[in-house]
Design a protein around this motif. Structure first.
Motif, mmCIF file in Angstrom:
data_model
loop_
_atom_site.group_PDB
_atom_site.id
_atom_site.type_symbol
_atom_site.label_atom_id
_atom_site.label_comp_id
_atom_site.label_asym_id
_atom_site.label_seq_id
_atom_site.Cartn_x
_atom_site.Cartn_y
_atom_site.Cartn_z
ATOM 1 N N ASP A 19 0.813 -1.218 0.000
ATOM 2 C CA ASP A 19 0.000 0.000 0.000
ATOM 3 C C ASP A 19 0.848 1.269 0.000
ATOM 4 N N GLY A 20 2.103 1.148 0.299
ATOM 5 C CA GLY A 20 2.996 2.294 0.323
ATOM 6 C C GLY A 20 4.374 1.854 0.747
ATOM 7 N N VAL A 21 5.281 2.824 0.878
ATOM 8 C CA VAL A 21 6.656 2.525 1.256
ATOM 9 C C VAL A 21 7.103 3.479 2.354
ATOM 10 N N GLN A 22 7.866 2.943 3.284
ATOM 11 C CA GLN A 22 8.503 3.787 4.286
ATOM 12 C C GLN A 22 10.010 3.694 4.103
ATOM 13 N N ILE A 23 10.677 4.829 4.090
ATOM 14 C CA ILE A 23 12.127 4.893 3.985
ATOM 15 C C ILE A 23 12.710 4.801 5.391
ATOM 16 N N HIS A 24 13.671 3.926 5.587
ATOM 17 C CA HIS A 24 14.328 3.812 6.893
ATOM 18 C C HIS A 24 15.431 4.873 6.961
ATOM 19 N N GLY A 25 15.139 5.940 7.710
ATOM 20 C CA GLY A 25 16.121 7.003 7.885
ATOM 21 C C GLY A 25 16.585 7.112 9.318
ATOM 22 N N ALA A 26 16.422 6.046 10.092
ATOM 23 C CA ALA A 26 16.638 6.098 11.548
ATOM 24 C C ALA A 26 17.700 5.099 11.989
ATOM 25 N N ASN A 27 17.879 5.006 13.320
ATOM 26 C CA ASN A 27 18.579 3.912 13.996
ATOM 27 C C ASN A 27 20.030 3.724 13.576
ATOM 28 N N GLY A 28 20.666 4.780 13.076
ATOM 29 C CA GLY A 28 22.075 4.688 12.736
ATOM 30 C C GLY A 28 22.376 4.046 11.401
ATOM 31 N N TYR A 29 21.371 3.877 10.538
ATOM 32 C CA TYR A 29 21.596 3.299 9.217
ATOM 33 C C TYR A 29 21.984 4.393 8.211
ATOM 34 N N LEU A 30 22.058 4.070 6.931
ATOM 35 C CA LEU A 30 22.751 4.929 5.968
ATOM 36 C C LEU A 30 22.287 6.379 5.984
ATOM 37 N N LEU A 31 20.982 6.623 5.867
ATOM 38 C CA LEU A 31 20.518 8.007 5.807
ATOM 39 C C LEU A 31 20.798 8.735 7.115
ATOM 40 N N ASP A 32 20.707 8.020 8.240
ATOM 41 C CA ASP A 32 21.045 8.601 9.532
ATOM 42 C C ASP A 32 22.537 8.927 9.600
ATOM 43 N N GLN A 33 23.354 8.114 8.954
ATOM 44 C CA GLN A 33 24.788 8.357 8.905
ATOM 45 C C GLN A 33 25.116 9.617 8.112
ATOM 46 N N PHE A 34 24.268 9.980 7.173
ATOM 47 C CA PHE A 34 24.432 11.251 6.441
ATOM 48 C C PHE A 34 23.874 12.415 7.250
ATOM 49 N N LEU A 35 22.803 12.170 8.000
ATOM 50 C CA LEU A 35 22.150 13.257 8.717
ATOM 51 C C LEU A 35 22.987 13.795 9.875
ATOM 52 N N ARG A 36 23.626 12.921 10.644
ATOM 53 C CA ARG A 36 24.168 13.340 11.935
ATOM 54 C C ARG A 36 25.686 13.545 11.885
ATOM 55 N N ASP A 37 26.131 14.563 12.608
ATOM 56 C CA ASP A 37 27.486 15.068 12.386
ATOM 57 C C ASP A 37 28.610 14.242 12.988
ATOM 58 N N ASN A 38 28.315 13.266 13.865
ATOM 59 C CA ASN A 38 29.433 12.460 14.342
ATOM 60 C C ASN A 38 29.770 11.335 13.371
ATOM 61 N N ALA A 39 28.886 11.085 12.386
ATOM 62 C CA ALA A 39 29.146 10.071 11.365
ATOM 63 C C ALA A 39 29.421 10.700 9.999
ATOM 64 N N ASN A 40 28.912 11.902 9.767
ATOM 65 C CA ASN A 40 29.097 12.586 8.489
ATOM 66 C C ASN A 40 30.223 13.609 8.617
ATOM 67 N N LEU A 41 31.372 13.268 8.054
ATOM 68 C CA LEU A 41 32.565 14.123 8.111
ATOM 69 C C LEU A 41 32.896 14.690 6.739
ATOM 70 N N ARG A 42 31.929 14.704 5.849
ATOM 71 C CA ARG A 42 32.159 15.128 4.469
ATOM 72 C C ARG A 42 32.337 16.639 4.385
ATOM 73 N N ASP A 43 33.024 17.053 3.316
ATOM 74 C CA ASP A 43 33.173 18.480 3.048
ATOM 75 C C ASP A 43 32.657 18.858 1.668
ATOM 76 N N ASP A 44 31.776 17.992 1.109
ATOM 77 C CA ASP A 44 31.160 18.296 -0.177
ATOM 78 C C ASP A 44 29.712 18.714 0.050
ATOM 79 N N ARG A 45 28.874 18.670 -0.974
ATOM 80 C CA ARG A 45 27.511 19.176 -0.839
ATOM 81 C C ARG A 45 26.603 18.259 -0.020
ATOM 82 N N TYR A 46 27.108 17.114 0.440
ATOM 83 C CA TYR A 46 26.345 16.223 1.312
ATOM 84 C C TYR A 46 26.856 16.246 2.748
ATOM 85 N N GLY A 47 27.728 17.195 3.076
ATOM 86 C CA GLY A 47 28.272 17.257 4.424
ATOM 87 C C GLY A 47 28.450 18.682 4.903
#
Length: 363
Positions: free
Chosen positions: A167-195
């Motif tokens: 009936d629909g889809v939910q994106i897992h953006g929580a619990n320390g998985y990939l999208l959460d790793q991009f969202l939060r600053d102790n895991a995202n150390l990038r200096d490009d347009r995604y960090g």
């Protein structure tokens, strides 16, 4: 104010009550991430939920490292999801799939290559593998030219979910998985347009959501976030502005609903002293807000419905042992105790053998 037992419109999905089944990893698929017949019974038993959100389901082999978890990237997986979804629908239920990329929370022995993440970091502790627990490995950062491929994987899995009848889809953006790793600053150390800045760190979440919504429709798209406290080693130094910005972006996309996993200081699965951000997120997110984490009684859930913070509650572990949870909550009946030993085991024990209320009463 609405009660847990009142219907709610979640985008295009009409839920007959506000007792949602939270996504719950169970490990009953095959090594090829193909759903099994046991899963037909398991989900059908729980069709009285206002909406079932399926266990986290891999969008690709790269993103799925949990042993015996299901996927949605092959035709065989789609074909074996179909009878699960059809059976839930035949029982009067609604079900959406939660789409999963675990990022660095995997092991190369399962996925067949080095884990990927926002940056070259590793999770402390050990990963579950087919050969027992093994130390987590340092992930490699996703290159900019790999982002289009990642977005295509999300789109492909979304199309497959629709083919399977969800009936629909939910994106897992929580619990320390990939999208959460991009969202939060102790895991995202990038200096490009995604960090770096908040705007940059929410970019991938926004692009994934836009891509998924472009296929499924925004009114059949959801996302799960975990805004307060550490999640498997992923955390942020200033979560309030980050997650209110993320929620505002999701509101602009027009998704059906946002689910928040918010542990408290006394949680049974994850504890944190970081205050819950749902009240602030409620101010910027206009669509239904669903809360999760350690709700086990009607009274606890009704408090956040009454004060307007939440529109529905996603119950987790209580659904494991109580397939008829809405009926038990409505009548005040006792809950079956769960058995953590069987949460991730194979076979029917602790999966499809919990008694329904009428069965327990007859005994």
């Amino acid at each position: 104010m609405p009660s847990l037992f009142d219907p709610i419109q979640l985008g295009a999905i009409h839920a007959p009550n506000r007792i949602l089944m939270a996504p719950l990893t169970r490990g009953r698929a095959t090594k090829e991430a193909v759903p099994t017949d046991l899963m037909i019974d398991y989900y059908t038993q729980r069709a009285s939920a206002g909406l079932i959100i399926s266990e986290a389901t891999g969008i690709s082999r790269e993103g799925l490292g949990w042993p015996f978890a299901p996927g949605l990237w092959t035709d065989e997986q789609i074909e074996h999801w179909k009878p699960v979804v059809d059976s839930v629908h035949a029982a009067g239920g609604k079900i959406m799939v939660q789409m999963w990329h675990m990022g660095r929370q995997v092991h190369s022995s399962v996925i067949g290559g080095q884990p990927v993440s926002s940056s070259a970091t590793a999770t402390a502790g050990q990963a579950h593998t087919y050969d027992g627990k093994q130390d987590f490995e340092v992930a490699r950062p996703l290159e900019l030219d790999e982002i289009p491929r990642l977005l295509a994987d999300y789109e492909h899995a979304t199309r497959n979910a629709l083919r399977a009848g969800f009936d629909g889809v939910q994106i897992h953006g929580a619990n320390g998985y990939l999208l959460d790793q991009f969202l939060r600053d102790n895991a995202n150390l990038r200096d490009d347009r995604y960090g770096g800045s908040i705007e940059n760190r929410i970019r991938l979440m926004r692009e994934v959501t836009e891509r998924v919504a472009g296929v499924a429709g925004a009114d059949r798209t959801s996302i799960r976030l975990s805004p307060n406290g550490d999640s498997q080693g992923v955390d942020d130094s200033n979560p309030a502005p980050l997650f209110t910005a993320a929620a505002k972006a999701l509101d602009e996309i027009g998704i059906a609903f946002l689910e928040l996993r918010e542990p408290g200081p006394d949680g049974t699965f994850g504890r944190t002293e970081v205050p819950k951000l749902s009240p602030a997120i409620r101010q910027v997110f206009s669509k239904p807000l669903v809360l999760n984490s350690d709700y086990t009684t009607v009274e606890e859930a009704q408090v956040v419905l009454d004060n307007g913070t939440a529109d529905a509650i996603a119950f987790g572990r209580t659904f494991l042992a109580n397939p008829d949870l809405p009926a038990r909550l409505r009548t005040g009946a006792p809950l079956n105790p769960g058995n953590p030993r069987t949460w991730y085991s194979q076979g029917p024990e602790g999966y499809i053998d919990y008694p329904f209320l009428e069965t327990a009463t007859a005994e």
